[in-house]
Write an enzyme that holds these catalytic residues in place. Structure first.
Site, PDB file in Angstrom:
ATOM      1  N   HIS A 161      43.298  59.860  59.216  1.00  0.00           N
ATOM      2  CA  HIS A 161      44.699  59.461  59.433  1.00  0.00           C
ATOM      3  C   HIS A 161      45.134  58.472  58.343  1.00  0.00           C
ATOM      4  CE1 HIS A 161      43.779  60.125  63.965  1.00  0.00           C
ATOM      5  NE2 HIS A 161      44.598  61.091  63.609  1.00  0.00           N
ATOM      6  N   SER A 208      39.643  62.155  65.960  1.00  0.00           N
ATOM      7  CA  SER A 208      39.444  61.038  66.894  1.00  0.00           C
ATOM      8  C   SER A 208      38.417  61.422  67.961  1.00  0.00           C
ATOM      9  CB  SER A 208      40.766  60.664  67.570  1.00  0.00           C
ATOM     10  OG  SER A 208      41.705  60.238  66.625  1.00  0.00           O
TER      11      SER A 208
HETATM   12  P1  ADP Z   1      47.587  64.877  67.909  1.00  0.00           P
HETATM   13  O1  ADP Z   1      46.995  64.501  69.222  1.00  0.00           O
HETATM   14  O2  ADP Z   1      49.070  64.988  67.875  1.00  0.00           O
HETATM   15  O3  ADP Z   1      46.871  66.007  67.188  1.00  0.00           O
HETATM   16  P2  ADP Z   1      46.194  63.079  66.158  1.00  0.00           P
HETATM   17  O4  ADP Z   1      46.301  61.603  66.177  1.00  0.00           O
HETATM   18  O5  ADP Z   1      44.883  63.680  66.459  1.00  0.00           O
HETATM   19  O6  ADP Z   1      47.371  63.574  67.057  1.00  0.00           O
HETATM   20  O7  ADP Z   1      46.651  63.602  64.736  1.00  0.00           O
HETATM   21  C1  ADP Z   1      47.897  63.299  64.181  1.00  0.00           C
HETATM   22  C2  ADP Z   1      48.076  64.104  62.924  1.00  0.00           C
HETATM   23  O8  ADP Z   1      47.068  63.752  61.993  1.00  0.00           O
HETATM   24  C3  ADP Z   1      47.963  65.615  63.102  1.00  0.00           C
HETATM   25  O9  ADP Z   1      48.879  66.229  62.233  1.00  0.00           O
HETATM   26  C4  ADP Z   1      46.550  65.914  62.679  1.00  0.00           C
HETATM   27  O10 ADP Z   1      46.408  67.237  62.191  1.00  0.00           O
HETATM   28  C5  ADP Z   1      46.377  64.900  61.561  1.00  0.00           C
HETATM   29  N1  ADP Z   1      44.975  64.558  61.327  1.00  0.00           N
HETATM   30  C6  ADP Z   1      44.047  64.196  62.229  1.00  0.00           C
HETATM   31  N2  ADP Z   1      42.848  63.987  61.652  1.00  0.00           N
HETATM   32  C7  ADP Z   1      43.023  64.240  60.321  1.00  0.00           C
HETATM   33  C8  ADP Z   1      42.152  64.258  59.181  1.00  0.00           C
HETATM   34  N3  ADP Z   1      40.857  63.979  59.299  1.00  0.00           N
HETATM   35  N4  ADP Z   1      42.684  64.579  57.976  1.00  0.00           N
HETATM   36  C9  ADP Z   1      43.992  64.894  57.881  1.00  0.00           C
HETATM   37  N5  ADP Z   1      44.857  64.928  58.904  1.00  0.00           N
HETATM   38  C10 ADP Z   1      44.386  64.604  60.120  1.00  0.00           C
END
Ligand code: ADP
Length: 172
Positions: free
Chosen positions: A25, A136
């Site tokens: 993130h 996460s």
């Molecule tokens: P959600 O529950 O909406 O998927 P997340 O907090 O898991 O929320 O993710 C928010 C955004 O960040 C999403 O677009 C997800 O694809 C992106 N994301 C999560 N982990 C990564 C990563 N390791 N690299 C790039 N983007 C990520």
């Protein structure tokens, strides 16, 4: 009036659960912050997801790890993303993509958000390959077994995870 005075501020919203924020993130946040005047990282207050960290804790962790990025603001919301983006006066919904699986889900979400808010564009940023496996959920799983997450999350999040695991063990 100068030309720049007429220019509207370019604002993007990066919505997500961030339970907790990972280096994946943070990489997206850092790179996206360079593309906009302002980036609002918005924690979705979604009761149905049974999160490990409260919304307040997730916001606080995001604030700590983005403190050195002056044009990044952290907020939380309990609304449709499309509405929240409109209220914030943002033109862009920022999302990250790690895999083809992410793509399918994100395409559906982007199409839905376009239907609900025609003025907002979803823009995708590809993960840095070194974070392509990182989520996460993976971090929470490792931390629950007291495994090493130091290369997956910022140090502040590592500490918070350690405290959470102890709290859970003690039934707090
Ligand atoms: P959600 O529950 O909406 O998927 P997340 O907090 O898991 O929320 O993710 C928010 C955004 O960040 C999403 O677009 C997800 O694809 C992106 N994301 C999560 N982990 C990564 C990563 N390791 N690299 C790039 N983007 C990520």
């Amino acid at each position: 009036m100068s030309e720049s005075a007429h220019k509207t501020e370019r604002v993007a919203v990066y919505p997500g659960s961030f339970d907790p924020v990972t280096l994946g993130h943070l990489d997206i946040i850092t790179r996206a912050s360079k593309q906009f005047d302002r980036l609002v990282v918005a924690v979705l207050n979604n009761k149905s997801k049974n999160p490990l960290f409260t919304v307040e804790e997730r916001v606080e962790l995001l604030q700590l790890v983005t403190a050195d990025l002056p044009n990044v603001e952290v907020d939380s919301f309990r609304d449709l993303t499309a509405n929240y983006v409109r209220i914030k006066g943002a033109q862009v919904i920022m999302r990250g993509i790690r895999s083809v699986t992410d793509f399918e889900y994100e395409l559906q979400l982007a199409s839905l958000n376009k239907k609900l808010n025609k003025d907002a564009e979803t823009i995708f940023m590809m993960t840095d390959p070194k974070y392509s496996y990182l989520s996460s959920s993976v971090v929470k799983e490792i931390a629950s077994f007291e495994g090493d997450v130091s290369e997956l999350v910022p140090a502040e999040v590592e500490d918070a995870l350690r405290r959470k695991v102890i709290e859970k063990k003690n039934g707090v």
